[in-house]
Scaffold this active site. Structure first.
Site, short mmCIF file in Angstrom:
data_model
loop_
_atom_site.label_atom_id
_atom_site.label_comp_id
_atom_site.label_asym_id
_atom_site.label_seq_id
_atom_site.Cartn_x
_atom_site.Cartn_y
_atom_site.Cartn_z
N HIS A 118 93.43 -22.50 0.34
CA HIS A 118 92.91 -21.76 -0.91
C HIS A 118 93.64 -20.41 -1.47
CE1 HIS A 118 88.73 -23.97 -0.22
NE2 HIS A 118 89.88 -24.64 -0.04
N GLU B 103 92.51 -17.40 -1.92
CA GLU B 103 92.25 -16.40 -0.89
C GLU B 103 93.02 -16.36 0.38
OE1 GLU B 103 88.37 -17.64 -3.20
OE2 GLU B 103 90.24 -18.63 -2.06
N CYS C 37 84.78 -20.13 -1.48
CA CYS C 37 83.85 -20.81 -0.53
C CYS C 37 83.63 -20.18 0.88
CB CYS C 37 84.94 -22.06 -0.27
SG CYS C 37 86.32 -21.80 0.90
N CYS D 97 86.51 -19.24 3.05
CA CYS D 97 87.46 -18.04 2.51
C CYS D 97 86.56 -16.71 2.55
CB CYS D 97 87.78 -18.30 0.87
SG CYS D 97 89.17 -19.56 0.98
#
Length: 147
Positions: free
Chosen positions: A67, A69, A92, A95
């Site tokens: 992801h 992040e 999410c 993260c």
């Protein structure tokens, strides 16, 4: 009123997200401290792993994808205590855990669309609860003034 820095960092997160090869979801993240950029990241496969958009089925793609992040945190290679993160999509729970663990203290995210909330609302709530418990401040940025 939103500051010029907030607008710039969000626009940068959008730009960085556009570098993702994922044809369906492009997510960007910018980590800052005192209005200086510390790191950026976008969603995609790890370095060296073939990332042709049509090579993997959706579920396999999800398993391989880092992801935005995560990439921003990994690329920073430094202490992120007290930093801010600007993201194009709300983090999410996985993260969110990484953001909390690194000491990032503020998350800036655009207000989410009804479509996004209908698909990810439960996970957003889990992440929000985690941020609240850990003392990470979340600021929702109004969509109409970010463009």
């Amino acid at each position: 009123m939103i500051s010029k820095w907030a607008k710039r960092f969000f626009q940068m997160a959008e730009l960085v997200g556009s570098w993702s090869k994922d044809p369906s979801t492009q997510v960007g993240a910018v980590i800052t401290k005192h209005n200086r950029i510390v790191s950026v990241g976008f969603n995609g496969y790890p370095h060296g792993v073939s990332d042709s958009a049509d090579t993997d089925e959706r579920e396999i793609k999800y398993l391989k994808t880092l992801h935005a992040e995560e990439n921003a945190i990994l690329f920073a290679k430094r202490d992120l205590e007290g930093c801010d993160i600007w993201v194009t999509h709300f983090p999410c729970p996985n993260c969110a855990a990484k953001i909390i663990q690194t000491g990032i203290s503020k998350v800036y995210c655009p207000e989410q669309t009804e479509d996004f909330l209908s698909r990810w609302g439960e996970k957003i709530q889990v992440s929000q609860d985690m941020f609240s418990q850990a003392g990470v401040e979340v600021t929702w940025l109004p969509l109409d003034i970010l463009k």
